[in-house]
Design a protein around this motif. Structure first.
Motif, mmCIF file in Angstrom:
data_model
loop_
_atom_site.group_PDB
_atom_site.id
_atom_site.type_symbol
_atom_site.label_atom_id
_atom_site.label_comp_id
_atom_site.label_asym_id
_atom_site.label_seq_id
_atom_site.Cartn_x
_atom_site.Cartn_y
_atom_site.Cartn_z
ATOM 1 N N ILE A 77 -4.717 -6.091 14.086
ATOM 2 C CA ILE A 77 -3.784 -4.630 14.333
ATOM 3 C C ILE A 77 -3.238 -3.744 13.290
ATOM 4 C CG2 ILE A 77 -1.787 -3.692 15.843
ATOM 5 C CD1 ILE A 77 -2.200 -5.833 17.832
ATOM 6 N N ILE A 78 -2.595 -4.623 12.276
ATOM 7 C CA ILE A 78 -1.880 -3.904 11.135
ATOM 8 C C ILE A 78 -2.924 -3.484 10.203
ATOM 9 C CG2 ILE A 78 -0.351 -4.687 9.000
ATOM 10 C CD1 ILE A 78 0.857 -6.785 11.125
ATOM 11 N N GLU A 79 -3.936 -4.225 10.056
ATOM 12 C CA GLU A 79 -5.056 -3.731 9.034
ATOM 13 C C GLU A 79 -5.724 -2.371 9.688
ATOM 14 O OE1 GLU A 79 -6.095 -4.996 6.047
ATOM 15 O OE2 GLU A 79 -4.117 -5.984 6.310
ATOM 16 N N TYR A 80 -5.738 -2.438 11.029
ATOM 17 C CA TYR A 80 -6.218 -1.164 11.339
ATOM 18 C C TYR A 80 -5.471 0.029 11.365
ATOM 19 C CZ TYR A 80 -7.828 1.976 15.164
ATOM 20 O OH TYR A 80 -8.345 3.373 15.721
ATOM 21 N N ALA A 81 -4.061 -0.264 11.417
ATOM 22 C CA ALA A 81 -3.237 0.614 11.370
ATOM 23 C C ALA A 81 -2.857 1.245 9.906
ATOM 24 C CB ALA A 81 -1.786 0.013 11.661
ATOM 25 N N LYS A 82 -2.992 0.161 8.892
ATOM 26 C CA LYS A 82 -3.208 0.695 7.358
ATOM 27 C C LYS A 82 -4.141 1.566 7.399
ATOM 28 C CE LYS A 82 -1.059 -3.344 5.257
ATOM 29 N NZ LYS A 82 -1.342 -4.581 4.524
ATOM 30 N N ASN A 83 -5.325 1.217 7.642
ATOM 31 C CA ASN A 83 -6.500 2.299 7.457
ATOM 32 C C ASN A 83 -6.346 3.786 8.039
ATOM 33 O OD1 ASN A 83 -7.957 0.308 5.903
ATOM 34 N ND2 ASN A 83 -8.761 -0.672 7.754
ATOM 35 N N ILE A 84 -5.755 3.743 9.483
ATOM 36 C CA ILE A 84 -5.683 4.963 10.071
ATOM 37 C C ILE A 84 -4.588 5.734 9.496
ATOM 38 C CG2 ILE A 84 -5.263 6.011 12.278
ATOM 39 C CD1 ILE A 84 -7.864 4.857 12.201
ATOM 40 N N ILE A 93 6.478 -6.332 8.756
ATOM 41 C CA ILE A 93 5.634 -5.699 9.871
ATOM 42 C C ILE A 93 5.014 -7.052 10.569
ATOM 43 C CG2 ILE A 93 3.495 -5.225 8.582
ATOM 44 C CD1 ILE A 93 4.688 -3.428 12.010
ATOM 45 N N TYR A 94 4.423 -7.980 9.396
ATOM 46 C CA TYR A 94 3.674 -9.130 9.808
ATOM 47 C C TYR A 94 4.597 -10.025 10.855
ATOM 48 C CZ TYR A 94 -0.049 -7.744 6.794
ATOM 49 O OH TYR A 94 -0.800 -6.915 6.222
ATOM 50 N N VAL A 95 5.924 -10.121 10.482
ATOM 51 C CA VAL A 95 6.813 -10.829 11.182
ATOM 52 C C VAL A 95 7.256 -10.025 12.513
ATOM 53 C CG1 VAL A 95 9.257 -11.867 11.254
ATOM 54 C CG2 VAL A 95 7.964 -11.680 9.123
ATOM 55 N N THR A 96 7.603 -8.859 12.634
ATOM 56 C CA THR A 96 8.412 -7.994 13.776
ATOM 57 C C THR A 96 7.252 -7.941 14.709
ATOM 58 O OG1 THR A 96 8.113 -6.103 12.456
ATOM 59 C CG2 THR A 96 10.025 -7.159 12.261
ATOM 60 N N LEU A 97 6.204 -7.515 14.388
ATOM 61 C CA LEU A 97 4.829 -7.169 15.151
ATOM 62 C C LEU A 97 4.424 -8.286 15.943
ATOM 63 C CD1 LEU A 97 3.483 -4.641 16.635
ATOM 64 C CD2 LEU A 97 1.443 -5.090 14.784
ATOM 65 N N THR A 98 4.227 -9.308 15.067
ATOM 66 C CA THR A 98 3.534 -10.609 15.707
ATOM 67 C C THR A 98 4.595 -11.116 16.514
ATOM 68 O OG1 THR A 98 2.562 -10.839 13.505
ATOM 69 C CG2 THR A 98 2.471 -12.703 14.797
ATOM 70 N N ILE A 156 4.510 -0.823 20.129
ATOM 71 C CA ILE A 156 3.705 -1.362 18.823
ATOM 72 C C ILE A 156 3.981 -0.120 17.863
ATOM 73 C CG2 ILE A 156 1.488 -1.482 17.907
ATOM 74 C CD1 ILE A 156 1.134 -2.941 20.615
ATOM 75 N N ALA A 157 4.039 1.060 18.463
ATOM 76 C CA ALA A 157 4.140 2.521 17.565
ATOM 77 C C ALA A 157 5.411 2.416 16.929
ATOM 78 C CB ALA A 157 3.969 3.727 18.535
ATOM 79 N N LEU A 158 6.572 2.169 17.622
ATOM 80 C CA LEU A 158 7.840 1.903 16.974
ATOM 81 C C LEU A 158 8.002 1.005 15.754
ATOM 82 C CD1 LEU A 158 10.564 1.889 19.921
ATOM 83 C CD2 LEU A 158 10.032 3.750 18.419
ATOM 84 N N HIS A 159 7.339 -0.049 15.825
ATOM 85 C CA HIS A 159 7.196 -1.260 14.842
ATOM 86 C C HIS A 159 6.465 -0.589 13.629
ATOM 87 C CE1 HIS A 159 9.208 -4.758 16.334
ATOM 88 N NE2 HIS A 159 8.615 -4.265 17.810
ATOM 89 N N GLN A 164 6.554 1.695 7.986
ATOM 90 C CA GLN A 164 6.099 2.389 6.702
ATOM 91 C C GLN A 164 7.237 2.567 5.731
ATOM 92 O OE1 GLN A 164 4.718 6.384 8.291
ATOM 93 N NE2 GLN A 164 4.169 5.367 10.372
ATOM 94 N N VAL A 165 6.653 2.821 4.585
ATOM 95 C CA VAL A 165 7.819 2.115 3.357
ATOM 96 C C VAL A 165 9.106 3.154 3.108
ATOM 97 C CG1 VAL A 165 7.853 2.223 0.856
ATOM 98 C CG2 VAL A 165 5.977 1.007 2.199
ATOM 99 N N ASN A 166 8.616 4.636 3.429
ATOM 100 C CA ASN A 166 10.002 5.554 3.414
ATOM 101 C C ASN A 166 10.800 5.285 4.485
ATOM 102 O OD1 ASN A 166 8.258 6.490 5.414
ATOM 103 N ND2 ASN A 166 8.466 8.446 4.705
#
Length: 275
Positions: A77-84, A93-98, A156-159, A164-166
């Motif tokens: 999911i995270i890799e997909y999000a990064k690409n989009i 994100i790997y901790v909180t979303l998982t 998931i969107a909120l996470h 996002q870095v900023n």
């Protein structure tokens, strides 16, 4: 790579040739292996390199409590999000979303649902992240045969927004609060002018974007400053209704805004309320 810790047959902690710690996953990658053994790198399917030490430590703890398939699913999911999104995401994100997705699946199995009170606002103000959330639900259903409710797409969107870095200094609760405040400000404008705003217009999109960055500045106690208040005086006269509406927003925020912030808000209100 040398094995440093074995979480289970499919996930291990290893050290690479540069002595960096990495978490690697793959079917049977830890089977019949011991700490200190050389890793069979052909079995690696997913690699987690978390540069932030605290995130790395929490992720390792997570691996001891959460099913490996949930971790692998969230990685996808995270890799997909990064690409989009084409943005860098904070390691957390790997901790909180998982953690979130795994718990959501547990609640689903127990027949419990966590409604998202901000689902409408998230759809409207963060459409790209919400669409990724919907896609994530498809990933989850495909892997687990569990169809989570649409509210979870919003969660998931909120996470993703938070990661996002900023926005990395924010918490998910802060993003949720900010989203509600944007809606409150739009309502102030709507009710002041007694109109329906055109949500598909460019001016509407610009106004919402301005508010998102505006709140980031407020959170950091930053203001756009200028010593020249001539423009504000002109705008105050020319766009009196918009200026009065801006004052209502300032009162709602319970914060004294700089002249420049007042100027920008007034101009955006003027634009978004014009047919």
């Amino acid at each position: 790579m040398i094995i440093k810790k074995i979480f289970n047959n499919n996930a291990i902690l290893a050290k690479d040739s540069e002595k960096n710690e990495v978490v690697v996953m793959g079917r049977g990658i830890g089977f019949k292996k011991n700490v200190g053994d050389k890793l069979d790198e052909e079995l690696i399917e997913k690699t987690f390199i978390l540069k932030h030490k605290d995130a790395s430590e929490k992720f390792k703890l997570l691996l001891e409590d959460i099913p490996t398939e949930h971790v692998a699913l969230c990685y996808d999911i995270i890799e997909y999000a990064k690409n989009i999104l084409s943005v860098e995401l904070n390691d957390y994100i790997y901790v909180t979303l998982t953690d979130h997705v795994s718990y959501a699946l547990k609640l689903f199995e127990e027949g419990l649902n966590r409604p998202n009170a901000l689902i409408w606002e998230i759809k409207k103000f963060y459409p790209k992240e919400f669409q990724i959330g919907l896609k994530a639900l498809e990933f989850i259903e495909s892997e687990t045969n569990k169809k989570l409710p649409q509210d979870e797409a919003g969660n998931i969107a909120l996470h993703l927004i938070n990661a996002q870095v900023n926005k990395s200094n924010s918490k998910v609760e802060d993003i949720a609060k900010q989203t509600k405040m944007i809606q409150d400000i739009l309502n102030i404008v709507k009710y002041t002018y007694n109109i329906t705003l055109d949500e598909k217009s460019l001016n509407y999109e610009r106004f919402v974007t301005h508010l998102r960055f505006f709140f980031q500045r407020l959170n950091k106690n930053e203001n756009i400053e200028t010593e020249d208040d001539f423009l504000l005086k002109q705008v105050k006269i020319k766009y009196k209704s918009a200026y009065d509406c801006m004052l209502k927003i300032e009162k709602y925020l319970e914060k004294d805004l700089s002249d420049e912030e007042k100027l920008y808000l007034t101009v955006h209100i003027q634009r978004v309320t014009q047919r």
